[in-house]
Design an enzyme around this catalytic site. Structure first.
Site, PDB file in Angstrom:
ATOM      1  N   TYR A 138       0.821  -1.220   0.000  1.00 28.78           N
ATOM      2  CA  TYR A 138       0.000   0.000   0.000  1.00 28.78           C
ATOM      3  C   TYR A 138       0.852   1.265   0.000  1.00 28.78           C
ATOM      4  O   TYR A 138       0.377   2.332  -0.371  1.00 28.78           O
ATOM      5  CB  TYR A 138      -0.932   0.034   1.226  1.00 28.78           C
ATOM      6  CG  TYR A 138      -2.032  -1.008   1.209  1.00 28.78           C
ATOM      7  CD1 TYR A 138      -2.244  -1.826   0.111  1.00 28.78           C
ATOM      8  CD2 TYR A 138      -2.862  -1.169   2.300  1.00 28.78           C
ATOM      9  CE1 TYR A 138      -3.249  -2.778   0.097  1.00 28.78           C
ATOM     10  CE2 TYR A 138      -3.873  -2.117   2.295  1.00 28.78           C
ATOM     11  CZ  TYR A 138      -4.060  -2.921   1.199  1.00 28.78           C
ATOM     12  OH  TYR A 138      -5.059  -3.861   1.193  1.00 28.78           O
ATOM     13  N   LYS A 189       2.740 -15.351   2.373  1.00 29.31           N
ATOM     14  CA  LYS A 189       2.620 -16.056   1.089  1.00 29.31           C
ATOM     15  C   LYS A 189       4.048 -16.453   0.681  1.00 29.31           C
ATOM     16  O   LYS A 189       4.548 -16.099  -0.391  1.00 29.31           O
ATOM     17  CB  LYS A 189       1.946 -15.116   0.069  1.00 29.31           C
ATOM     18  CG  LYS A 189       1.544 -15.753  -1.232  1.00 29.31           C
ATOM     19  CD  LYS A 189       0.359 -16.697  -1.126  1.00 29.31           C
ATOM     20  CE  LYS A 189       0.079 -17.334  -2.479  1.00 29.31           C
ATOM     21  NZ  LYS A 189      -0.853 -18.477  -2.396  1.00 29.31           N
ATOM     22  N   ASP A 221      -3.883 -17.761   1.575  1.00 31.41           N
ATOM     23  CA  ASP A 221      -5.072 -18.353   0.939  1.00 31.41           C
ATOM     24  C   ASP A 221      -5.687 -19.409   1.853  1.00 31.41           C
ATOM     25  O   ASP A 221      -6.907 -19.500   2.010  1.00 31.41           O
ATOM     26  CB  ASP A 221      -4.742 -18.922  -0.445  1.00 31.41           C
ATOM     27  CG  ASP A 221      -3.435 -19.675  -0.499  1.00 31.41           C
ATOM     28  OD1 ASP A 221      -2.619 -19.564   0.446  1.00 31.41           O
ATOM     29  OD2 ASP A 221      -3.200 -20.410  -1.478  1.00 31.41           O
ATOM     30  N   ASP A 245      -5.688  -6.539   5.934  1.00 33.17           N
ATOM     31  CA  ASP A 245      -6.847  -5.760   5.497  1.00 33.17           C
ATOM     32  C   ASP A 245      -7.986  -6.714   5.136  1.00 33.17           C
ATOM     33  O   ASP A 245      -9.127  -6.587   5.591  1.00 33.17           O
ATOM     34  CB  ASP A 245      -6.416  -4.928   4.273  1.00 33.17           C
ATOM     35  CG  ASP A 245      -7.460  -3.924   3.844  1.00 33.17           C
ATOM     36  OD1 ASP A 245      -8.503  -3.821   4.513  1.00 33.17           O
ATOM     37  OD2 ASP A 245      -7.239  -3.248   2.821  1.00 33.17           O
ATOM     38  N   ASP A 249     -11.398  -8.035   7.735  1.00 32.96           N
ATOM     39  CA  ASP A 249     -12.789  -7.826   7.325  1.00 32.96           C
ATOM     40  C   ASP A 249     -13.544  -9.153   7.281  1.00 32.96           C
ATOM     41  O   ASP A 249     -14.706  -9.234   7.683  1.00 32.96           O
ATOM     42  CB  ASP A 249     -12.854  -7.157   5.945  1.00 32.96           C
ATOM     43  CG  ASP A 249     -12.977  -5.650   6.060  1.00 32.96           C
ATOM     44  OD1 ASP A 249     -12.632  -5.110   7.128  1.00 32.96           O
ATOM     45  OD2 ASP A 249     -13.423  -5.013   5.089  1.00 32.96           O
TER      46      ASP A 249
END
Ligand code: NAD
Length: 358
Positions: A138, A189, A221, A245, A249
């Site tokens: 980001y 990852k 994942d 992020d 959620d």
């Protein structure tokens, strides 16, 4: 301690007022805490033409912790970018160096029917996601748009983490696990990304300093899948900005209403900004309908992390649990046909439960 109170916009002032009543009860009992209120977001624009007025930033800088409501609303949607309410929050996070975002996802058994998952999968869920907040793809440079070798337009971003950045968020993860179930799952990852290989190496190295915490690793994942398959296997998850992020959620939905979930954003010295995860709910503003519990639970987090008073935090959390067990419900957490109450009445119930639980 001094708490800066930033109610913000929409339902912000209504829900923060209920948390303020909890502070008042504690202060009446002798807890040494002072509060000072200042405008932020749209309220900052209205008061001083800036979503983060200078006086508000100064107050936040001198306070030991900040309790925020929410910012934003239709009235401010057409303002230029730098005047938008969310810019006030982003600038505040940056100015205070708040790099660690803690998002608990707790599902009180009484509310299990409000979750989108089967009650037996989520009832009693109690996990914390620790998300790095100031680095990763980001913020990575270079980023932008360009022509590739074939002359086609392409967009690109850069993911990177330095070892010190990984170390400081991992330490928050280990410390959080230590205060709870002593299990930390680091999500990355590392099968694909070099950034994640360094992440995994660094977190693994630090584990030697926390022999009482059991560390595991999971690919992002798989973590996304496990969170809906068997979320109660987790205690604390630590991860980077982008993965966090998305996963935080996802985890918040497990817990039913967003009106129940608090959050903390911490700096390196446990100073923090505490706020509910939801927004300013303009559809409910001014109607005494919003659920104040996420804000009251954010105050509990404030006492745990910025005041080193886990006893006060637990007492507030017990009071919230008690009002739920007594059957008190705002509209967002009520099942069809259940009787509901307003924001202020829910505040009354929490204050009463808090007094009883002394
Ligand atoms: P929202 O979280 O405000 O509302 C989403 C839905 O949840 C709405 O139906 C709302 O009524 C409900 N809801 C939210 N909080 C509730 C509560 N405490 N009790 C009961 N119901 C509740 O998200 P949105 O509608 O996408 O955004 C509204 C405004 O909030 C926008 O201006 C947005 O930019 C802003 N926002 C601010 C923050 C923040 O301050 N950190 C976060 C998200 C959105």
């Amino acid at each position: 301690m001094k708490i800066a109170i930033l109610p913000g916009d929409g339902i912000g002032p209504e829900i923060v007022a209920q948390a303020q009543r909890v502070i008042d009860v504690l202060r009446d009992e002798g807890l040494a805490v002072t509060t000072e209120t200042a405008p932020v977001g749209g309220a900052g624009v209205d008061a001083a033409g800036d979503p983060l007025p200078e006086a508000t930033l100064a107050l936040a800088g001198t306070a030991d912790a900040i309790l925020m409501g929410a910012v934003g609303g239709p009235k401010y949607d057409t303002l230029p970018r730098e005047k938008r309410p969310e810019q006030g929050l982003l600038r505040l996070r940056k100015a205070l160096g708040l790099f660690a975002n803690l998002r608990p996802a707790i599902l009180y058994p009484e509310l299990a029917a409000a979750s989108s998952l089967k009650p037996e999968i989520v009832s009693g869920l109690d996990i914390v996601i620790v998300r790095e907040l100031t680095g990763d793809i980001y913020f990575g440079q270079p980023r932008g748009r360009r022509k590739n070798a074939a002359g086609e337009d392409e967009g690109f971003d850069t993911m990177h983490y330095s070892v010190p950045e990984i170390e400081r968020i991992a330490r928050v993860g280990f410390a959080t696990a230590r205060q709870r179930g002593r299990k930390l799952c680091s999500v990355d990852k590392a099968n694909v990304l070099d950034t994640s290989i360094l992440w995994r190496e660094t977190v693994t190295r630090l584990a030697a300093e926390y022999p009482d915490v059991t560390l595991s690793h999971m690919y992002v994942d798989n973590a996304a899948m496990q969170l809906v398959r068997n979320p109660k296997q987790f205690d604390v998850i630590v991860t980077g900005n982008m993965f966090g992020d998305i996963l935080s959620d996802e985890a918040s939905m497990l817990a039913g209403s967003i009106g129940m979930l608090p959050s903390a954003s911490l700096d390196a010295n446990q100073k923090g900004l505490y706020e509910p995860i939801h927004g300013s709910a303009p559809d409910l503003a001014g109607q005494d309908k919003a659920n104040p519990l996420a804000t009251i639970l954010s105050l509990a987090m404030l006492f745990r992390h910025s005041a080193a008073r886990p006893d006060v935090a637990e007492r507030i959390e017990r009071a919230v649990h008690r009002v739920l067990a007594q059957g008190h419900r705002t509209g967002d957490i009520a099942l069809p046909g259940e009787r509901t109450m307003g924001t202020r009445a829910m505040g009354d119930a929490v204050v009463a439960a808090l007094r009883e639980a002394r």
